[in-house]
Design a protein around this motif. Structure first.
Motif, PDB file in Angstrom:
ATOM      1  N   ARG A 216      37.411  47.569  33.326  1.00 50.72           N
ATOM      2  CA  ARG A 216      38.637  47.613  34.126  1.00 50.72           C
ATOM      3  C   ARG A 216      39.723  48.463  33.486  1.00 50.72           C
ATOM      4  N   LYS A 364      50.182  35.847  29.880  1.00 52.10           N
ATOM      5  CA  LYS A 364      49.027  35.903  30.784  1.00 52.10           C
ATOM      6  C   LYS A 364      49.414  36.744  31.999  1.00 52.10           C
ATOM      7  N   ASN A 365      48.758  37.858  32.141  1.00 49.53           N
ATOM      8  CA  ASN A 365      49.019  38.739  33.275  1.00 49.53           C
ATOM      9  C   ASN A 365      47.687  39.146  33.906  1.00 49.53           C
ATOM     10  N   TRP A 366      46.731  38.225  33.812  1.00 47.34           N
ATOM     11  CA  TRP A 366      45.391  38.478  34.316  1.00 47.34           C
ATOM     12  C   TRP A 366      44.751  37.121  34.572  1.00 47.34           C
ATOM     13  N   ASP A 367      43.570  37.112  35.142  1.00 49.48           N
ATOM     14  CA  ASP A 367      42.905  35.830  35.304  1.00 49.48           C
ATOM     15  C   ASP A 367      41.405  36.000  35.171  1.00 49.48           C
ATOM     16  N   ALA A 369      39.256  34.592  36.638  1.00 49.81           N
ATOM     17  CA  ALA A 369      38.580  34.521  37.945  1.00 49.81           C
ATOM     18  C   ALA A 369      37.958  35.859  38.297  1.00 49.81           C
ATOM     19  N   TYR A 370      38.643  36.928  37.960  1.00 51.84           N
ATOM     20  CA  TYR A 370      38.154  38.257  38.330  1.00 51.84           C
ATOM     21  C   TYR A 370      36.951  38.652  37.469  1.00 51.84           C
ATOM     22  N   ALA A 373      33.784  36.300  38.657  1.00 55.36           N
ATOM     23  CA  ALA A 373      33.348  36.280  40.060  1.00 55.36           C
ATOM     24  C   ALA A 373      31.841  36.516  40.114  1.00 55.36           C
TER      25      ALA A 373
ATOM     26  N   LEU B  46      47.777  34.527  41.209  1.00 55.16           N
ATOM     27  CA  LEU B  46      46.959  33.635  40.379  1.00 55.16           C
ATOM     28  C   LEU B  46      47.034  34.051  38.911  1.00 55.16           C
ATOM     29  N   ARG B  47      47.138  35.351  38.658  1.00 59.87           N
ATOM     30  CA  ARG B  47      47.150  35.792  37.256  1.00 59.87           C
ATOM     31  C   ARG B  47      48.408  35.353  36.508  1.00 59.87           C
ATOM     32  N   ARG B  48      49.418  34.871  37.254  1.00 58.38           N
ATOM     33  CA  ARG B  48      50.614  34.352  36.591  1.00 58.38           C
ATOM     34  C   ARG B  48      50.603  32.826  36.517  1.00 58.38           C
ATOM     35  N   PHE B  49      49.513  32.186  36.931  1.00 57.51           N
ATOM     36  CA  PHE B  49      49.351  30.741  36.688  1.00 57.51           C
ATOM     37  C   PHE B  49      48.959  30.592  35.222  1.00 57.51           C
ATOM     38  N   ASN B  50      49.675  29.779  34.467  1.00 53.83           N
ATOM     39  CA  ASN B  50      49.288  29.577  33.069  1.00 53.83           C
ATOM     40  C   ASN B  50      49.614  28.152  32.635  1.00 53.83           C
ATOM     41  N   ASP B  56      55.232  30.363  30.106  1.00 53.57           N
ATOM     42  CA  ASP B  56      54.667  31.598  30.659  1.00 53.57           C
ATOM     43  C   ASP B  56      54.156  31.380  32.083  1.00 53.57           C
ATOM     44  N   LEU B  58      54.174  30.417  36.120  1.00 52.88           N
ATOM     45  CA  LEU B  58      55.019  30.458  37.315  1.00 52.88           C
ATOM     46  C   LEU B  58      54.704  29.329  38.282  1.00 52.88           C
ATOM     47  N   ASN B  73      48.464  34.551  45.737  1.00 46.52           N
ATOM     48  CA  ASN B  73      47.870  35.837  46.100  1.00 46.52           C
ATOM     49  C   ASN B  73      46.835  36.273  45.069  1.00 46.52           C
ATOM     50  N   THR B  74      46.001  37.203  45.493  1.00 46.50           N
ATOM     51  CA  THR B  74      44.842  37.609  44.691  1.00 46.50           C
ATOM     52  C   THR B  74      45.092  38.930  43.966  1.00 46.50           C
ATOM     53  N   SER B  75      46.357  39.251  43.722  1.00 41.65           N
ATOM     54  CA  SER B  75      46.690  40.507  43.047  1.00 41.65           C
ATOM     55  C   SER B  75      45.878  40.649  41.761  1.00 41.65           C
ATOM     56  N   GLY B  76      45.217  41.770  41.608  1.00 44.72           N
ATOM     57  CA  GLY B  76      44.345  42.002  40.455  1.00 44.72           C
ATOM     58  C   GLY B  76      42.888  42.087  40.865  1.00 44.72           C
ATOM     59  N   ALA B  77      42.572  41.554  42.044  1.00 44.49           N
ATOM     60  CA  ALA B  77      41.182  41.619  42.513  1.00 44.49           C
ATOM     61  C   ALA B  77      40.844  43.058  42.886  1.00 44.49           C
ATOM     62  N   GLU B  82      35.807  39.157  44.118  1.00 42.59           N
ATOM     63  CA  GLU B  82      36.840  38.710  43.176  1.00 42.59           C
ATOM     64  C   GLU B  82      37.973  38.001  43.910  1.00 42.59           C
ATOM     65  N   ALA B  86      39.122  34.155  43.409  1.00 37.08           N
ATOM     66  CA  ALA B  86      40.519  33.856  43.075  1.00 37.08           C
ATOM     67  C   ALA B  86      41.136  32.909  44.094  1.00 37.08           C
ATOM     68  N   ILE B  89      40.060  29.300  43.391  1.00 30.97           N
ATOM     69  CA  ILE B  89      40.725  28.728  42.212  1.00 30.97           C
ATOM     70  C   ILE B  89      42.199  28.462  42.519  1.00 30.97           C
TER      71      ILE B  89
END
Lengths: 385, 261
Positions: A216, A364-367, A369-370, A373, B46-50, B56, B58, B73-77, B82, B86, B89
């Motif tokens: 990525r 954390k600026n990612w997850d 999950a991606y 998958a 989702l990537r800002r769930f921590n 950190d 949101l 939202n699935t931002s990052g997929a 993916e 997301a 989850i």
């Protein structure tokens, strides 16, 4: 015989030499919609010195526009300092007397737990060149271990082929960092005295292998101080633009490492001062509006504080360049680092600084999950209810 | 106007301003801006769930805001699989049936992938999510997404974070003309006047993030957007005067003809 440059790295035609650029060229570059090598030359020229403040303001505005008022944080974890190469500028070169060590998998696990406790969610795993102590399989196992703890795992190690990068990706690696060190083939040959890292072309091709393997993110950079900096910057920009156009599903990031003092006492032949480095980062932000620009703890607290959000969008903190070094007991006995860390502040102090600059630190600026998958099944999305 | 609700698959909202939560300098400012906007629907990546690091995270602060429904939202997929992962989850963690499908495989320009977005929406709508896709301003895709059961379509006004406003206005008008589901402009707006213009065009709502987060005073800007959205909606209801290429005199020159007859 030095390797010839690929076409995409050849000098772009019709670009003014920096000493011939005028203030008008700099102003045009500042206003350009799609700044490229010609604009970079103007922004790095002596004529730009009088326009450093407008450059900084433009860089800040562009950074806020894409990344908001945030700084993404990561932390490096050195797994091994064994190395088979003879890079003249590196504290881990095989002729240095630095004691060698490699984290056992149990030790690596403890270090990762400690980093997780500290709050990190993005970890960069580092090794030297490929050695029997720290070979590909060892790195692959460490990536898999890290992927059970952290949302984002990246690697800075040795050049690999597509197959190995695919295996790393499957183990949970989201991206790699690989600096070309210098884009000047002749200087490259002089500075890399022996070992696999002497192969300029193999190093230059590796980021593309990673992207072909589906990584990525790929981080690139030049070790500033090794060669004439404007030439390095131009080729670094060409490299970034080449990767961006060919591998459009991945993110490219740029780092700006400067030669730091190390155990061998190497002196940079083309030292880069703070003002030029700042100008370089502003210029890259103006040319590459939406790429992460990264600044590590090689730089001083004062410089990092000033650059945060002003071009720079991603930073490391709390870094140790020794093997391991985050678990206290091991830190005391850790051998010397790859280079001296300049910003030794702890995470809290650094994050407080960011807050006073109206910047939010993002751990954390990612997850995951991606990353996790399930693979796409052939007919998964073909039926419309 | 009291009965003028934004309705999304049976969920009703009196506010037509949806807020994004990225790019803010700190979480308290984000929360203040959300309150000032009067929004009832907020999107969060989702990537800002921590949950491991509350400072950190949101999700926690947003769940604590009264009167606000979350739309993860699935931002990052990068692709449909993916985004689907997301979405599952995010629903488990947030408890919200809403999902904003964001699939932008290029992390630089962040333009949505129409093909993957369609595939993900088809699956998620069939699974019962309230699906809100971020999409390119494509009238054909908008109808395809309506056909598979999306709750709304969310075409971009211009590129995310660009502040170029309603650059896609002509295409948005085509989407609005034929859409049977709410059309919500997502991305690109810079000024409250652009939000008002979107509402005057007939959009059901607007989603704002960068314009508020990057403002000098985010809560004040959020309040300004709230007023603009209300004004634009009221103007739409009041019936805008038709445009004309020709001058239309308030005292017609031909009125004497009728008088003569």
């Amino acid at each position: 015989m030095p390797n010839p440059l690929p076409d995409w790295l050849s000098p772009p035609p019709g670009i003014k030499r920096p000493e011939f650029c005028t203030e008008r060229d700099v102003l045009a570059a500042l206003a350009a919609d799609d700044a490229g090598p010609a604009e970079l030359a103007a922004l790095l020229s002596p004529a730009a010195d009088a326009l450093l403040e407008p450059m900084a303001q433009r860089a800040q505005a562009l950074t806020v526009r894409h990344f908001g008022r945030t700084i993404t944080l990561y932390v490096p974890l050195y797994l091994s300092n064994y190395c088979s190469s003879g890079c003249v500028y590196c504290g881990f070169a095989s002729d240095r007397t630095t004691p060698r060590s490699c984290l056992s998998e149990a030790d690596a696990s403890q270090e990762m737990d400690k980093l997780k406790q500290m709050g990190f969610e993005e970890v960069l795993l580092l090794t030297g060149e490929r050695t029997p102590k720290a070979d590909f399989e060892y790195l692959e196992r460490c990536v898999a271990m890290a992927a059970t703890r952290f949302h984002q795992v990246t690697v800075e190690a040795f050049p690999m082929g597509v197959d190995e990068y695919q295996r790393l990706s499957q183990a949970g690696c989201a991206g790699i960092t690989l600096y070309q060190e210098t884009y000047d083939p002749e200087q490259y040959e002089r500075l890399h005295r022996w070992g696999p890292k002497r192969d300029y072309a193999a190093r230059l091709e590796a980021p593309e292998h990673a992207l072909q393997a589906g990584m990525r993110t790929v981080g690139i950079g030049a070790l500033l101080g090794l060669s004439e900096p404007v030439m390095e910057a131009t080729r670094l920009l060409q490299h970034a633009r080449h990767l961006r156009s060919r591998y459009w599903r991945s993110g490219i990031s740029i780092s700006f490492p400067r030669v730091r003092p190390e155990a061998g006492g190497f002196k940079a032949p083309f030292p880069v001062d703070d003002t030029f480095l700042a100008k370089l980062i502003f210029a890259f932000r103006i040319c590459l509006r939406d790429m992460h620009l990264v600044l590590s703890t090689r730089e001083s607290p004062q410089f990092r504080d000033g650059m945060a959000g002003v071009g720079i969008s991603k930073m490391s903190i709390g870094s140790r360049t020794t093997v391991g070094g985050y678990v206290e007991d091991r830190a005391k006995s850790a051998p010397g680092g790859q280079f001296e860390v300049s910003d030794q502040r702890d995470i809290t102090t650094f994050c407080n600084m960011l807050c006073t600059h109206h910047l939010q630190p993002l751990f954390k600026n990612w997850d995951a999950a991606y990353r996790d998958a399930p693979p796409r099944a052939a007919a998964a999305f073909t039926v419309c209810s | 106007m009291d009965t003028d609700h934004l309705e999304l698959k049976g969920h009703r909202f009196t506010s037509r301003l949806i807020m994004g939560t990225g790019k803010f300098a700190d979480t308290p400012t984000m929360c203040e801006a959300i309150k000032a906007s009067g929004t009832q629907l907020v999107t969060v990546a989702l990537r800002r769930f921590n949950p491991d690091l509350p400072g950190d995270d949101l999700l926690g602060p947003l769940l604590a805001l009264p009167g606000v429904t979350l739309m993860p939202n699935t931002s990052g997929a990068r692709d449909a699989r993916e985004a689907i992962r997301a979405a599952h989850i995010a629903r488990d963690l947030s408890g919200s049936p809403f999902i904003k499908v964001e699939i932008h495989p290029n992390p630089h320009h962040l333009m949505p992938d129409a093909i993957e977005t369609y595939e993900a929406c088809k699956v998620l709508a069939a699974e019962g999510f309230v699906v809100m896709p971020y999409m390119p301003p494509d009238p054909v895709l908008a109808k395809r997404l309506e056909d598979v059961g999306c709750a709304s379509v969310m075409p971009l006004g211009s590129a995310i974070g660009s502040g170029h406003g309603l650059a896609a206005a002509e295409l948005l008008r085509l989407i609005l003309r034929d859409s049977g589901i709410p059309v919500i402009v997502d991305a690109g707006l810079r000024a409250p006047s652009e939000a008002a213009a979107a509402m005057e065009m007939g959009c059901a709502a607007v989603l704002i993030n960068s314009a508020v987060a990057a403002a000098a005073n985010p809560p004040a800007m959020a309040a300004a957007f709230a007023q603009a959205v209300q004004a634009g909606r009221a103007a739409r209801h009041a019936g805008l005067m038709p445009r004309s290429e020709m001058a239309v005199a308030t005292s017609p020159l031909t009125s004497f003809l009728g008088a003569a007859q």
